[in-house]
Write an enzyme that holds these catalytic residues in place. Structure first.
Site, PDB file in Angstrom:
ATOM      1  N   SER A 151     -17.413  10.802 -19.452  1.00  0.00           N
ATOM      2  CA  SER A 151     -18.158  10.627 -20.845  1.00  0.00           C
ATOM      3  C   SER A 151     -18.770  11.574 -21.278  1.00  0.00           C
ATOM      4  O   SER A 151     -17.975  12.384 -21.433  1.00  0.00           O
ATOM      5  CB  SER A 151     -19.546   9.121 -20.568  1.00  0.00           C
ATOM      6  OG  SER A 151     -20.266   8.909 -21.605  1.00  0.00           O
ATOM      7  N   GLU A 191     -13.743   0.034 -21.139  1.00  0.00           N
ATOM      8  CA  GLU A 191     -15.316   0.976 -22.086  1.00  0.00           C
ATOM      9  C   GLU A 191     -16.040   0.278 -22.615  1.00  0.00           C
ATOM     10  O   GLU A 191     -17.104   0.256 -21.940  1.00  0.00           O
ATOM     11  CB  GLU A 191     -14.710   2.387 -22.796  1.00  0.00           C
ATOM     12  CG  GLU A 191     -13.687   3.267 -22.036  1.00  0.00           C
ATOM     13  CD  GLU A 191     -13.741   4.292 -20.767  1.00  0.00           C
ATOM     14  OE1 GLU A 191     -15.296   4.521 -20.778  1.00  0.00           O
ATOM     15  OE2 GLU A 191     -12.951   4.850 -20.650  1.00  0.00           O
ATOM     16  N   HIS A 240     -16.763   1.131 -19.257  1.00  0.00           N
ATOM     17  CA  HIS A 240     -17.575   2.022 -18.891  1.00  0.00           C
ATOM     18  C   HIS A 240     -18.689   2.380 -17.526  1.00  0.00           C
ATOM     19  O   HIS A 240     -19.057   1.784 -17.094  1.00  0.00           O
ATOM     20  CB  HIS A 240     -18.134   2.489 -19.841  1.00  0.00           C
ATOM     21  CG  HIS A 240     -18.410   4.301 -20.635  1.00  0.00           C
ATOM     22  ND1 HIS A 240     -18.201   4.632 -20.601  1.00  0.00           N
ATOM     23  CD2 HIS A 240     -19.778   4.949 -20.435  1.00  0.00           C
ATOM     24  CE1 HIS A 240     -18.266   6.217 -21.195  1.00  0.00           C
ATOM     25  NE2 HIS A 240     -19.434   6.237 -20.952  1.00  0.00           N
TER      26      HIS A 240
END
Length: 507
Positions: free
Chosen positions: A189, A318, A413
């Protein structure tokens, strides 16, 4: 049984612990504490010490509020917070003069939360099973790391912290059994986004040989000076600091309690939030790279010029971690807002029909999640991977498709993180992994950890099936799912039709 041991560095001795076949050193300073007059200053070299420095306990993590993804990840492990946070956590198989590959971990958290020292990212299993040295990095976050205000901070302090950490590792990791010429930097990320930034900086990219980018929000370029300046001004206004007297500004911001910065940042985040966007209020400021195409091209050219080997990947859904919170009140997004996001990202409102056909039975929020997944994470990551390969870097691409049965978060995610670190016990409270079979978790984790550590060792990921390099003509991608293996062109040709310039609304 836990025993004490000592590592000897040119700065001084450090007392760590050995447990479960792994030596660990915690709270290792890589720069002087950024407090007092050093708040908003670039990181300063840490001074040497006499005697054995106690490195058996973690130091503070950067001041922060709870993660915006706690619905999926669960509550962050408890940790003391403080501005004296520029420290490392080092895990090594032995302090024996060896020359092992080094994995340097950059945590995610939208440049607003997280820490490399959290139990989530304990490097013991990676170090022990992969015979590598693992280093977790804590760096400044939020306004304290990325505020832009001329004469005070240029909006890159958090990046400079990471560069200082990599410099420290290059200079001292041999004392912990690591090879300074085989450093792989891996991030997820915001941590992966930071790697993209580092690849654009010639001096920074010389500090590592390989890079693993997990779920980089590659569609978000660094902030422009204009946008960052506007947000900095709004933050100072929230702090009731008069910008009309520049000499007073520096004194005031250095005197404000960290808690006040967190309160003001929270207010700014709420004020700048926009429907269907995941842009944080603070992130690195690199004015000449504020265009998304220029940012990715520069990072790809940097990787090629430095011959940095790359693993680049995303999860299949995600954005479900951002938009599909089952504990929130169920409601469909406003139709007009949804149409506006599709027009802004996909280029036309009619794209929603293509997404609806692709996700049979999907709700409007599912379609929004697919859209943001594609245009913020997947498509720009593939564009970077292809450009880096064309520039001369060796690139391997993956997609993480596995998810527990029935989870509303699907392959969201952060879901790959427990598998990368091989510590499911630290994630037992994470809703995103609930319902997973322990044996499946263990087996998939072993494959991924083997690929990551093999890449750090040889420059090529090793997996249970052949993992071809990523090339434009077939776009071979390793698929981590209930069945593991390479597939061709996971996104079809759609990513090539994605807009190369982010609309003004994204900023």
């Amino acid at each position: 049984m836990t025993e004490s041991l000592v590592a000897r560095t040119s700065l001084g001795d450090m007392q760590g612990t050995r447990h479960g076949g792994v030596a660990q050193f915690r709270g290792v300073p890589y720069a002087a504490p950024p407090v007092g007059e050093l708040r908003f200053a670039p990181p300063r070299r840490v001074s040497a010490w006499t005697g054995a420095r106690d490195a058996r306990q973690h130091g503070p993590i950067a001041p922060q509020r709870p993660s915006r993804l706690r619905a999926a990840m669960g509550d962050m492990p408890s940790a003391a917070q403080g501005e004296d946070c520029l420290t490392l956590t080092i895990s090594a198989p032995a302090i024996d003069g060896g020359s092992r590959p080094v994995l340097v971990w950059l945590h995610g958290g939208a440049y607003m939360s997280g820490a490399g020292s959290l139990d989530w990212y304990d490097g013991a299993a990676l170090a022990r099973d992969g015979d590598v040295v693992v280093v977790g990095v804590n760096y400044r976050l939020g306004a304290l790391g990325f505020l832009y205000h001329p004469g005070l901070s240029d909006g890159t302090l958090g990046l400079l912290d990471i560069i200082a950490a990599l410099t420290w590792v290059r200079e001292h990791i041999a004392a912990f059994g690591g090879d300074p010429d085989r450093i792989t930097i891996m991030g997820q990320s915001a941590g992966a986004h930071a790697i993209l930034c580092l690849l654009t900086m010639p001096d920074a990219r010389r500090l590592f040989r390989r890079a693993i980018l997990q779920s980089a929000p590659a569609g978000l370029p660094p902030l422009s000076a204009a946008t960052a300046s506007e947000r900095g001004d709004r933050l100072l206004a929230l702090l009731a600091i008069d910008r009309g007297h520049p000499p007073d500004v520096a004194a005031r911001v250095k005197a404000e309690p960290a808690e006040r910065f967190l309160e003001a940042t929270g207010a700014l985040a709420r004020a700048t939030a926009r429907f269907g966007q995941v842009v944080p209020p603070f992130m690195p400021v690199i004015d000449h790279l504020a265009d998304p195409a220029r940012f990715l091209d520069s990072a790809a050219e940097g990787a090629g010029a430095a011959r940095v080997d790359l693993i680049v990947g995303t999860t299949r859904e995600e954005a479900n971690a951002f938009f599909c919170d089952p504990s929130a009140q169920e409601h469909d997004p406003d139709a007009a807002q949804l149409a506006g996001r599709f027009a802004a990202l996909a280029g036309h409102e009619d794209a929603i029909e293509r997404y609806r056909q692709r996700r049979p039975g999907g709700r409007a929020v599912d379609l929004l999640s697919d859209l943001v997944t594609d245009y913020t994470f997947l498509f720009p990551s593939l564009r970077f991977a292809e450009a880096a390969a064309e520039a001369g870097a060796r690139v391997w691409v993956y997609q993480f498709d596995w998810a527990p049965p029935g989870t509303p978060f699907k392959a969201c995610h952060c879901l790959e993180l427990p598998f990368v670190f091989g510590n499911p016990h630290a994630w037992r409270g994470a809703p995103m992994v609930q319902g997973a079979a322990a044996a499946e978790l263990a087996d998939l984790s072993a494959v991924i950890r083997g690929a990551w550590t093999g890449f750090a060792r040889t420059g090529e990921p090793t997996a249970c099936a052949p993992w071809p390099e990523y090339r434009a003509w077939d776009r071979q991608t390793m698929r981590f799912a209930s069945v593991i293996g390479p597939v061709g062109d996971p996104a079809g040709a759609a990513w090539r039709r994605a807009p190369r310039r982010a609309p003004r609304a994204e900023r």
